[in-house]
Design a protein around this motif. Sequence first.
Motif, PDB file in Angstrom:
ATOM      1  N   UNK A 129     119.692  42.548  52.192  1.00 32.74           N
ATOM      2  CA  UNK A 129     121.099  42.801  52.479  1.00 32.74           C
ATOM      3  C   UNK A 129     121.795  43.301  51.220  1.00 32.74           C
ATOM      4  N   UNK A 130     122.752  44.198  51.426  1.00 31.83           N
ATOM      5  CA  UNK A 130     123.686  44.590  50.388  1.00 31.83           C
ATOM      6  C   UNK A 130     125.025  43.955  50.717  1.00 31.83           C
ATOM      7  N   UNK A 131     125.381  42.868  50.043  1.00 28.36           N
ATOM      8  CA  UNK A 131     126.636  42.178  50.369  1.00 28.36           C
ATOM      9  C   UNK A 131     127.857  43.050  50.070  1.00 28.36           C
ATOM     10  N   UNK A 132     128.860  42.931  50.921  1.00 27.02           N
ATOM     11  CA  UNK A 132     130.137  43.613  50.704  1.00 27.02           C
ATOM     12  C   UNK A 132     131.165  42.597  50.216  1.00 27.02           C
ATOM     13  N   UNK A 133     132.150  43.085  49.516  1.00 28.80           N
ATOM     14  CA  UNK A 133     133.175  42.199  48.956  1.00 28.80           C
ATOM     15  C   UNK A 133     133.935  41.422  50.021  1.00 28.80           C
ATOM     16  N   UNK A 134     134.000  41.968  51.235  1.00 27.51           N
ATOM     17  CA  UNK A 134     134.809  41.348  52.290  1.00 27.51           C
ATOM     18  C   UNK A 134     134.046  40.324  53.129  1.00 27.51           C
ATOM     19  N   UNK A 135     132.802  40.004  52.747  1.00 28.09           N
ATOM     20  CA  UNK A 135     132.010  39.034  53.506  1.00 28.09           C
ATOM     21  C   UNK A 135     131.059  39.659  54.499  1.00 28.09           C
ATOM     22  N   UNK A 136     131.108  40.969  54.634  1.00 25.36           N
ATOM     23  CA  UNK A 136     130.148  41.692  55.475  1.00 25.36           C
ATOM     24  C   UNK A 136     128.996  42.212  54.623  1.00 25.36           C
ATOM     25  N   UNK A 137     128.410  43.306  55.061  1.00 25.39           N
ATOM     26  CA  UNK A 137     127.348  43.913  54.258  1.00 25.39           C
ATOM     27  C   UNK A 137     127.347  45.419  54.442  1.00 25.39           C
ATOM     28  N   UNK A 172     114.777  31.508  58.950  1.00 26.25           N
ATOM     29  CA  UNK A 172     113.854  31.130  57.889  1.00 26.25           C
ATOM     30  C   UNK A 172     113.037  32.247  57.293  1.00 26.25           C
ATOM     31  N   UNK A 173     113.230  33.464  57.748  1.00 27.44           N
ATOM     32  CA  UNK A 173     112.504  34.576  57.142  1.00 27.44           C
ATOM     33  C   UNK A 173     113.045  34.851  55.742  1.00 27.44           C
ATOM     34  N   UNK A 174     112.226  35.450  54.894  1.00 27.93           N
ATOM     35  CA  UNK A 174     112.617  35.656  53.503  1.00 27.93           C
ATOM     36  C   UNK A 174     113.619  36.801  53.390  1.00 27.93           C
ATOM     37  N   UNK A 175     114.602  36.609  52.495  1.00 27.47           N
ATOM     38  CA  UNK A 175     115.716  37.541  52.348  1.00 27.47           C
ATOM     39  C   UNK A 175     115.909  37.874  50.876  1.00 27.47           C
ATOM     40  N   UNK A 176     116.175  39.150  50.586  1.00 21.91           N
ATOM     41  CA  UNK A 176     116.564  39.595  49.250  1.00 21.91           C
ATOM     42  C   UNK A 176     117.996  40.125  49.315  1.00 21.91           C
ATOM     43  N   UNK A 177     118.695  40.026  48.201  1.00 19.66           N
ATOM     44  CA  UNK A 177     120.071  40.530  48.109  1.00 19.66           C
ATOM     45  C   UNK A 177     120.157  41.607  47.039  1.00 19.66           C
ATOM     46  N   UNK A 178     120.891  42.659  47.342  1.00 17.11           N
ATOM     47  CA  UNK A 178     121.177  43.719  46.385  1.00 17.11           C
ATOM     48  C   UNK A 178     122.533  43.448  45.733  1.00 17.11           C
ATOM     49  N   UNK A 179     123.008  44.412  44.951  1.00 12.21           N
ATOM     50  CA  UNK A 179     124.310  44.245  44.298  1.00 12.21           C
ATOM     51  C   UNK A 179     125.438  44.283  45.333  1.00 12.21           C
ATOM     52  N   UNK A 180     126.523  43.631  45.012  1.00  6.27           N
ATOM     53  CA  UNK A 180     127.699  43.631  45.878  1.00  6.27           C
ATOM     54  C   UNK A 180     128.465  44.937  45.681  1.00  6.27           C
ATOM     55  N   UNK A 181     128.851  45.553  46.805  1.00  6.42           N
ATOM     56  CA  UNK A 181     129.672  46.764  46.776  1.00  6.42           C
ATOM     57  C   UNK A 181     130.831  46.575  47.748  1.00  6.42           C
ATOM     58  N   UNK A 182     131.703  47.585  47.796  1.00  2.37           N
ATOM     59  CA  UNK A 182     132.874  47.491  48.658  1.00  2.37           C
ATOM     60  C   UNK A 182     132.877  48.602  49.686  1.00  2.37           C
ATOM     61  N   UNK A 183     132.991  48.204  50.966  1.00  5.18           N
ATOM     62  CA  UNK A 183     133.246  49.173  52.026  1.00  5.18           C
ATOM     63  C   UNK A 183     134.688  49.654  51.884  1.00  5.18           C
ATOM     64  N   UNK A 184     134.918  50.916  52.181  1.00  2.00           N
ATOM     65  CA  UNK A 184     136.284  51.434  52.195  1.00  2.00           C
ATOM     66  C   UNK A 184     136.793  51.333  53.622  1.00  2.00           C
ATOM     67  N   UNK A 185     137.557  50.283  53.893  1.00  2.00           N
ATOM     68  CA  UNK A 185     138.024  50.000  55.247  1.00  2.00           C
ATOM     69  C   UNK A 185     139.534  50.046  55.391  1.00  2.00           C
ATOM     70  N   UNK A 186     140.259  50.054  54.263  1.00  2.00           N
ATOM     71  CA  UNK A 186     141.714  50.011  54.339  1.00  2.00           C
ATOM     72  C   UNK A 186     142.299  50.701  53.108  1.00  2.00           C
ATOM     73  N   UNK A 187     143.622  50.769  53.060  1.00  2.00           N
ATOM     74  CA  UNK A 187     144.281  51.460  51.967  1.00  2.00           C
ATOM     75  C   UNK A 187     143.956  50.899  50.587  1.00  2.00           C
TER      76      UNK A 187
END
Length: 197
Positions: A129-137, A172-187
Amino acid sequence: MRADPTQQHLVLFARQPRYGVGKRRLAADVGNLEALRFARASLGRLRRTLGSDPRWTLWIAVSPDRPTGWATPARVVAQGAGDLGERLSRVVRALPPGPLVILGADTPTVTRRDVADAFSALGRHDAVFGPARDGGYWLIGLRRRLRQHLPFDGVRWSTEHALADTMAAMDGRTIALLRTQEDVDDGPSLRRYLSRR
């Protein structure tokens, strides 16, 4: 050893960039014209940045399903109807075998390195997953197996719970995380993106 690009699939989830269609939260803050400009620029940047890399095959998961001429010459797959989970599941099942990475067209800061890191993580993990700042990905990648349970049911999409819900459904499957980025969803997120360019 170099990866066979026919076995690694990168899917860009994108809505046809048209005036008054898509990016509704962004349009509410900055207007339809600015939202359209961003959608076109972001999609164009991602296609240029990621589309010619020989390590993977680029697909565009289109919405609406027709017309698709705007998405060529990339390979095209229809998102179809339903919520985001139903559309993600449909695309995951429609593509040929091999590791699969999906990202949205509203994170124009994604680089080739990000995508390569995602595919590399799938060599050691079931999902990335690539986490997003807003709690999504902004990215999800799956190793994919036959009759695989997909983690998209019961996810509270477009909320701060989307990533946590999807990860909880990984059973329970194995998960890796990438860097956190930001989706452009609002002003505000658009202004932050433009100030960093």
